[in-house]
Design an enzyme around this catalytic site. Structure first.
Site, PDB file in Angstrom:
ATOM      1  N   SER A 145      18.423  29.193 -12.272  1.00  0.00           N
ATOM      2  CA  SER A 145      18.437  28.260 -13.404  1.00  0.00           C
ATOM      3  C   SER A 145      17.352  28.686 -14.389  1.00  0.00           C
ATOM      4  O   SER A 145      16.308  29.237 -13.985  1.00  0.00           O
ATOM      5  CB  SER A 145      18.188  26.811 -12.975  1.00  0.00           C
ATOM      6  OG  SER A 145      17.800  26.009 -14.075  1.00  0.00           O
ATOM      7  N   TYR A 180      11.760  19.862 -10.223  1.00  0.00           N
ATOM      8  CA  TYR A 180      12.933  20.753 -10.205  1.00  0.00           C
ATOM      9  C   TYR A 180      12.505  22.144 -10.668  1.00  0.00           C
ATOM     10  O   TYR A 180      12.814  23.159 -10.031  1.00  0.00           O
ATOM     11  CB  TYR A 180      14.029  20.193 -11.098  1.00  0.00           C
ATOM     12  CG  TYR A 180      15.274  21.038 -11.139  1.00  0.00           C
ATOM     13  CD1 TYR A 180      16.139  21.109 -10.054  1.00  0.00           C
ATOM     14  CD2 TYR A 180      15.601  21.777 -12.280  1.00  0.00           C
ATOM     15  CE1 TYR A 180      17.288  21.887 -10.093  1.00  0.00           C
ATOM     16  CE2 TYR A 180      16.746  22.560 -12.333  1.00  0.00           C
ATOM     17  CZ  TYR A 180      17.589  22.614 -11.241  1.00  0.00           C
ATOM     18  OH  TYR A 180      18.726  23.387 -11.281  1.00  0.00           O
TER      19      TYR A 180
END
Length: 230
Positions: free
Chosen positions: A136, A149
């Site tokens: 990501s 995250y």
């Protein structure tokens, strides 16, 4: 047989399911790994060739070891592992619940490490193989409401880069994929339907990944960055 095996974690939906379907059309036997059997079965219905389903929590080193050993016992060494399993909880740092923090670190980071550890012995014995870590763009830069995250993804980035250095003198390839948001259920309850429409198609991301990790003489793609145009 092992030449045509791919192990995909988080294969029950989204990018994992898209990769499974595309590799299946190429004749691969797909090992579908995930926490929810019903989701894995839904993915299996889309496949053109053989598959195996394994319920596993990648945050458990013991479970991961048992599953990977089971796959190796049945099909031989694993030539391709795609660490795709991941979860995200988004809020201001002080509002994140303890369980959410544990899940992001345990699944996103520890899960990637545990799965990679279990396939490395076989890959080193054969001096071949590929590990793909789905990271990501949150692993490249911090983002508002994504503190933990992002921390988990920065951890995956560090692990991937270090592992690649460890394997530099081998023929084992390690590739990190940094992509923006995709139109998957990952964003259910987080983004509006209108916002989700602007996200990338996981099938496009799957195509890019597969094209970049194809074995090629005298070169290896170590990272891929894919960003939303909007």
């Amino acid at each position: 047989m092992s030449k045509n095996i791919v192990v995909i974690t988080g294969a029950g939906s989204g990018l994992g399911a898209a990769l499974a379907k595309k590799y299946s059309t190429l004749g691969y036997h797909i090992c579908l790994l995930g926490r929810t059997k019903s989701k894995l079965e839904n993915t299996a219905k889309t496949l053109a060739n053989g598959y195996s389903i394994y319920e596993v929590d990648v945050a458990s080193k013991q479970m991961v070891g048992e599953i990977i050993h089971s796959i190796q016992d049945e099909f031989g060494s694993i030539p391709l592992l795609i660490n795709n399993a991941g979860v995200g909880y988004f809020d201001l740092a002080e509002n994140l619940e303890e369980d959410a923090i544990h899940q992001m670190i345990d699944i996103n980071l520890k899960g990637t490490i545990f799965c990679s550890q279990e396939v490395l012995k076989g890959m080193k014995e054969r001096n071949e193989g590929t590990i793909v870590n789905i990271v990501s763009t949150a692993g490249l830069e911090g983002k508002v409401t994504e503190s933990v995250y992002s921390a988990s993804k920065f951890g995956v980035r560090g692990f991937t880069e270090s592992l690649a250095l460890e394997l530099r003198e081998t023929s084992i390839n390690v590739c990190a994929v940094y992509m923006g948001g995709m139109r998957t259920e990952f964003w259910d309850g987080i983004f509006s339907e209108e916002k989700t429409k602007t996200l990338m198609d996981p099938n496009d991301i799957a195509d890019i990944i597969m094209n970049n990790i194809k074995p090629r003489k005298a070169l290896a793609v170590t990272e891929v960055v894919i960003k939303n145009q909007r």
